[in-house]
Design a protein around this motif. Structure first.
Motif, short mmCIF file in Angstrom:
data_model
loop_
_atom_site.label_atom_id
_atom_site.label_comp_id
_atom_site.label_asym_id
_atom_site.label_seq_id
_atom_site.Cartn_x
_atom_site.Cartn_y
_atom_site.Cartn_z
N THR A 296 74.42 37.14 -7.23
CA THR A 296 75.25 38.32 -7.51
C THR A 296 74.50 39.54 -6.99
O THR A 296 74.52 39.81 -5.80
CB THR A 296 75.61 38.42 -9.00
N ASN A 297 73.88 40.28 -7.87
CA ASN A 297 73.06 41.43 -7.47
C ASN A 297 71.80 41.42 -8.32
O ASN A 297 71.57 40.48 -9.10
CB ASN A 297 73.85 42.73 -7.61
N GLY A 298 70.97 42.47 -8.17
CA GLY A 298 69.70 42.47 -8.89
C GLY A 298 69.85 42.44 -10.39
O GLY A 298 68.98 41.89 -11.08
N ILE A 299 70.94 42.99 -10.93
CA ILE A 299 71.14 42.96 -12.38
C ILE A 299 71.46 41.54 -12.84
O ILE A 299 70.88 41.05 -13.80
CB ILE A 299 72.27 43.94 -12.78
N GLY A 300 72.37 40.88 -12.13
CA GLY A 300 72.68 39.49 -12.45
C GLY A 300 71.48 38.59 -12.24
O GLY A 300 71.24 37.65 -13.01
#
Length: 370
Positions: A296-300
């Motif tokens: 997903t992205n860095g948060i995920g």
């Protein structure tokens, strides 16, 4: 403490050049991210991201006014909402971020604190000719990674096997290689049939001879006997799947029937953090591995890392990386700094309270579309 509000911010980063991911029917010309913020009446804000959160406005009232620390209650409420078409697991990640900030601890510590870092593998996206894939493999190795994952397309099998063979020859027997066949689920618009079992058995046998560490998603999820057959055929290679398996009962059945060697539930796309923790511990009790999907992205990515490190997942952790098409800067465009591996190829758990997310608010405003 009460949840005062839950807000969504939808971001879009234009991709030029586009990302030609192996699993996408068309080149990806933009990269979307939805940021979830859980605002509390005491000023603590939790952050999550991952799935799109489409349709969440209709169920926001189920959570506003509740105690954010009542995680089990919220997980059950999310599951009832998801049954009717949503996938709201990024909200759970934001709630755990609140929980960690209240406790003053990283979420991984709350989940068990089994480790502070995990060896990362570079998870590639694009289909490349053998020599191009070797060039990327050397970049990956120089960046510190000890392993990488290569995609093989069902319509370009020979090129894919040749790419794996070339990387094995170039980087030697100590470098780990995983292979993803992307046959368990489909992106919207991809209506082609999966490769049949006989052809898949032949392919996995060839990959086993190249000392591949695991073969990922070789068959549709429904073909449990096929997965079992692949494992019986090829005792020298692990079979991995489950990244988008949304049903906890089905995953429990997979564990009961011993379908997989490696379970890969993504905590912000599939079953959530709390349920993934339970399933991961059950897998480990059965001497099977848990190493989640994290595309997903860095948060995920951080949400998955906290769960995996908390329960002692591994032996590797997925790190999306396929330069120049997919880089930490593209993936984590909403963060003050991209999540990066260490010089020794590990991903360290942020030791700040919560998930350790640091948003770049200027970037959030710049790329916001809703």
């Amino acid at each position: 403490m009460k949840i005062a509000d839950i807000t969504l911010e939808r971001l879009r980063l234009e991709l030029d050049p586009p990302l030609r991911a192996a699993w996408d029917p068309d080149p990806r010309r933009h990269f979307d991210a939805t940021i979830v913020r859980v605002h509390t009446d005491e000023g603590i804000v939790g952050i999550g991201s991952g799935d799109t959160m489409d349709g969440f406005d209709a169920v926001r009232h189920l959570f506003v006014g509740q105690d954010p620390l009542d995680i089990v209650r919220h997980v059950r409420a999310i599951e009832t909402a998801n049954f009717h078409g949503g996938r709201f697991w990024p909200l759970e990640a934001a709630l755990w971020d609140v929980f960690g900030k209240v406790a003053g601890l990283p979420v991984a510590t709350l989940f068990g604190g089994a480790g502070r870092a995990l060896p990362a593998y570079a998870s590639t996206a694009e289909l490349k000719a053998p020599q191009e894939r070797v060039e990327v493999a050397w970049q990956v190795r120089e960046a510190g990674f000890q392993a990488m994952k290569i995609r093989i397309d069902r319509d370009r099998v020979e090129e894919g096997v040749a790419a794996v063979a070339a990387v094995r020859e170039a980087l030697g027997p100590e470098f780990g290689i995983m292979v993803d066949l992307n046959q368990s689920w489909r992106m919207a618009g991809d209506t082609a049939d999966a490769t049949d079992l006989a052809a898949t058995r032949r392919l996995v046998r060839r990959l086993s001879e190249l000392d591949v560490f695991w073969v990922e998603e070789p068959l549709p999820y429904a073909d449990r006997r096929g997965f079992q057959q692949l494992r019986a055929d090829n005792p020298g290679v692990r079979i991995a799947a489950g990244e988008m398996h949304h049903s906890v009962p089905e995953l429990l059945s997979c564990l009961d029937e011993d379908v997989l060697d490696v379970y890969q539930m993504d905590v912000v796309l599939a079953v959530g953090m709390h349920r993934a923790r339970t399933l991961a511990e059950l897998a480990q009790h059965k001497h099977r591995a848990f190493t989640p999907h994290s595309w997903t992205n860095g948060i995920g990515l951080l949400a998955n890392l906290h769960v995996a490190a908390g329960v002692g997942g591994g032996p590797f952790f997925e790190y999306p990386y396929d330069p120049p098409g997919w880089t930490p800067e593209r993936r984590d465009f909403m963060l003050t700094e991209p999540v990066r591996v260490t010089a020794s190829g590990e991903l360290e758990v942020p030791q700040r309270p919560g998930l350790g997310v640091e948003l770049d608010e200027e970037a959030v405003q710049r790329w916001r579309i809703g």
